[in-house]
Design a protein around this motif. Sequence first.
Motif, PDB file in Angstrom:
ATOM      1  N   VAL A 147       0.850  -1.200   0.000  1.00  7.82           N
ATOM      2  CA  VAL A 147       0.000   0.000   0.000  1.00  7.82           C
ATOM      3  C   VAL A 147       0.888   1.254   0.000  1.00  7.82           C
ATOM      4  CG1 VAL A 147      -1.778   1.278   1.248  1.00  7.82           C
ATOM      5  CG2 VAL A 147      -1.869  -1.237   1.156  1.00  7.82           C
ATOM      6  N   LYS A 148       1.894   1.243   0.885  1.00 11.23           N
ATOM      7  CA  LYS A 148       2.805   2.401   0.945  1.00 11.23           C
ATOM      8  C   LYS A 148       3.578   2.541  -0.378  1.00 11.23           C
ATOM      9  CE  LYS A 148       3.550   2.277   5.908  1.00 11.23           C
ATOM     10  NZ  LYS A 148       4.421   1.668   6.908  1.00 11.23           N
ATOM     11  N   LYS A 149       3.919   1.387  -0.960  1.00  9.76           N
ATOM     12  CA  LYS A 149       4.672   1.407  -2.226  1.00  9.76           C
ATOM     13  C   LYS A 149       3.853   2.085  -3.336  1.00  9.76           C
ATOM     14  CE  LYS A 149       7.764  -1.765  -4.685  1.00  9.76           C
ATOM     15  NZ  LYS A 149       9.077  -1.485  -4.093  1.00  9.76           N
ATOM     16  N   LYS A 150       2.575   1.765  -3.381  1.00 10.88           N
ATOM     17  CA  LYS A 150       1.684   2.381  -4.391  1.00 10.88           C
ATOM     18  C   LYS A 150       1.661   3.895  -4.228  1.00 10.88           C
ATOM     19  CE  LYS A 150      -0.713   0.186  -7.578  1.00 10.88           C
ATOM     20  NZ  LYS A 150       0.402   0.174  -8.433  1.00 10.88           N
ATOM     21  N   ILE A 151       1.587   4.347  -2.966  1.00  9.28           N
ATOM     22  CA  ILE A 151       1.543   5.797  -2.705  1.00  9.28           C
ATOM     23  C   ILE A 151       2.860   6.457  -3.174  1.00  9.28           C
ATOM     24  CG2 ILE A 151       1.445   7.554  -0.865  1.00  9.28           C
ATOM     25  CD1 ILE A 151      -0.393   5.514   0.660  1.00  9.28           C
ATOM     26  N   LEU A 152       3.965   5.767  -2.868  1.00 12.43           N
ATOM     27  CA  LEU A 152       5.258   6.318  -3.282  1.00 12.43           C
ATOM     28  C   LEU A 152       5.390   6.342  -4.807  1.00 12.43           C
ATOM     29  CD1 LEU A 152       7.632   4.689  -0.624  1.00 12.43           C
ATOM     30  CD2 LEU A 152       7.062   7.113  -0.844  1.00 12.43           C
ATOM     31  N   GLU A 153       4.857   5.290  -5.448  1.00 14.53           N
ATOM     32  CA  GLU A 153       4.940   5.242  -6.913  1.00 14.53           C
ATOM     33  C   GLU A 153       4.118   6.386  -7.524  1.00 14.53           C
ATOM     34  OE1 GLU A 153       3.589   1.729  -9.128  1.00 14.53           O
ATOM     35  OE2 GLU A 153       4.989   2.327 -10.723  1.00 14.53           O
ATOM     36  N   LYS A 154       2.940   6.621  -6.949  1.00 10.64           N
ATOM     37  CA  LYS A 154       2.077   7.697  -7.449  1.00 10.64           C
ATOM     38  C   LYS A 154       2.829   9.044  -7.391  1.00 10.64           C
ATOM     39  CE  LYS A 154      -2.648   9.330  -6.317  1.00 10.64           C
ATOM     40  NZ  LYS A 154      -2.848  10.314  -7.265  1.00 10.64           N
ATOM     41  N   GLU A 155       3.520   9.249  -6.287  1.00 13.24           N
ATOM     42  CA  GLU A 155       4.256  10.504  -6.146  1.00 13.24           C
ATOM     43  C   GLU A 155       5.394  10.601  -7.183  1.00 13.24           C
ATOM     44  OE1 GLU A 155       5.930  11.257  -2.299  1.00 13.24           O
ATOM     45  OE2 GLU A 155       6.580  13.264  -2.933  1.00 13.24           O
ATOM     46  N   MET A 156       6.056   9.458  -7.405  1.00 10.28           N
ATOM     47  CA  MET A 156       7.133   9.453  -8.405  1.00 10.28           C
ATOM     48  C   MET A 156       6.583   9.809  -9.780  1.00 10.28           C
ATOM     49  SD  MET A 156       9.975   8.813  -7.000  1.00 10.28           S
ATOM     50  CE  MET A 156      10.803   8.987  -8.555  1.00 10.28           C
ATOM     51  N   VAL A 157       5.508   9.090 -10.157  1.00 14.16           N
ATOM     52  CA  VAL A 157       4.975   9.226 -11.515  1.00 14.16           C
ATOM     53  C   VAL A 157       4.280  10.577 -11.718  1.00 14.16           C
ATOM     54  CG1 VAL A 157       3.301   8.227 -13.140  1.00 14.16           C
ATOM     55  CG2 VAL A 157       4.857   6.734 -11.877  1.00 14.16           C
ATOM     56  N   GLU A 158       3.656  11.097 -10.655  1.00  6.62           N
ATOM     57  CA  GLU A 158       2.906  12.352 -10.833  1.00  6.62           C
ATOM     58  C   GLU A 158       3.714  13.601 -10.494  1.00  6.62           C
ATOM     59  OE1 GLU A 158      -0.810  11.993  -8.751  1.00  6.62           O
ATOM     60  OE2 GLU A 158      -1.462  10.332 -10.030  1.00  6.62           O
ATOM     61  N   VAL A 159       4.740  13.442  -9.670  1.00  2.78           N
ATOM     62  CA  VAL A 159       5.482  14.646  -9.230  1.00  2.78           C
ATOM     63  C   VAL A 159       6.959  14.616  -9.657  1.00  2.78           C
ATOM     64  CG1 VAL A 159       6.126  16.089  -7.254  1.00  2.78           C
ATOM     65  CG2 VAL A 159       3.936  14.856  -7.237  1.00  2.78           C
TER      66      VAL A 159
END
Length: 241
Positions: A147-159
């Motif tokens: 779950v935390k990994k998904k959040i971190l990936e979202k930040e990478m891909v979007e920011v």
Amino acid sequence: MLSAIPKCVRTFAARDSLQHIWRSNRLFATMGGDSYTLKYFNFRVLGEPIRWQFALAGVPFTDQRIARDEAWDAEVKYKIGWGRLPLLVIGEKTEISQSAAISRHLATKYGLMPTNELHKTRCDELVDNLQDMRLLWRPYIRESDPVKKKILEKEMVEVNFPFYLPRFEDFIKKMGGKEGYAVGDSLTWADLYLANFIEIWTDNHGKELIASYPLLQQHMKKILDIPQIKEWNAKRPVTKF
Ligand SMILES: N[C@@H](CCC(=O)N[C@@H](CS)C(=O)NCC(=O)O)C(=O)O
């Protein structure tokens, strides 16, 4: 450069068993070349641009892949150099830490260091920016909770990727010449860093990451199509990053 290396050594270097690489390394040393051992984990991240330099120069080396496990955390790291890898061992005693320092040393020796002083600095600038981006990405690869990994990936891909990737594209546009290299008109050690990271990031997050960046696409292809790199990649262990 390649012609300076006896053909028998080059043939040995092309074989993939550790035993052959070790023997060719020793043979190379007895013929007056340096013997090299690269200590790193079974990752591409900071080791692969160094491995590619050896492949390009046709210089044999021992590719020692150390387990990144509890033993590393508890004891191995305290016995190795600065406690971080990669580490290059030259001959019996000389050790160099820091991936960029190792790459610069090999680039100067084997022809991937530009002669123009400003171009040298541009190579450092590009690699330091890739390192900054890597440090932003590191929490994502180290996270084991899905779950935390998904959040971190979202930040990478979007920011983070949208911040850095256009800047890398722009860097090639401004600092590269007509040939499509990142700095000037010839291959440098910084090209290996850039192609390696773009390959790792697109492997992990999809090719669409660089869909809007034609120069990054062409650059990665150009470097991965270099015959010695292609040959190395076909034989290297498969790793996620
Ligand atoms: N600035 C160093 C960073 C080296 C580094 O962070 N290496 C990581 C692997 S990619 C490491 O050794 N991690 C093990 C640890 O921190 O215990 C370099 O470029 O070589």
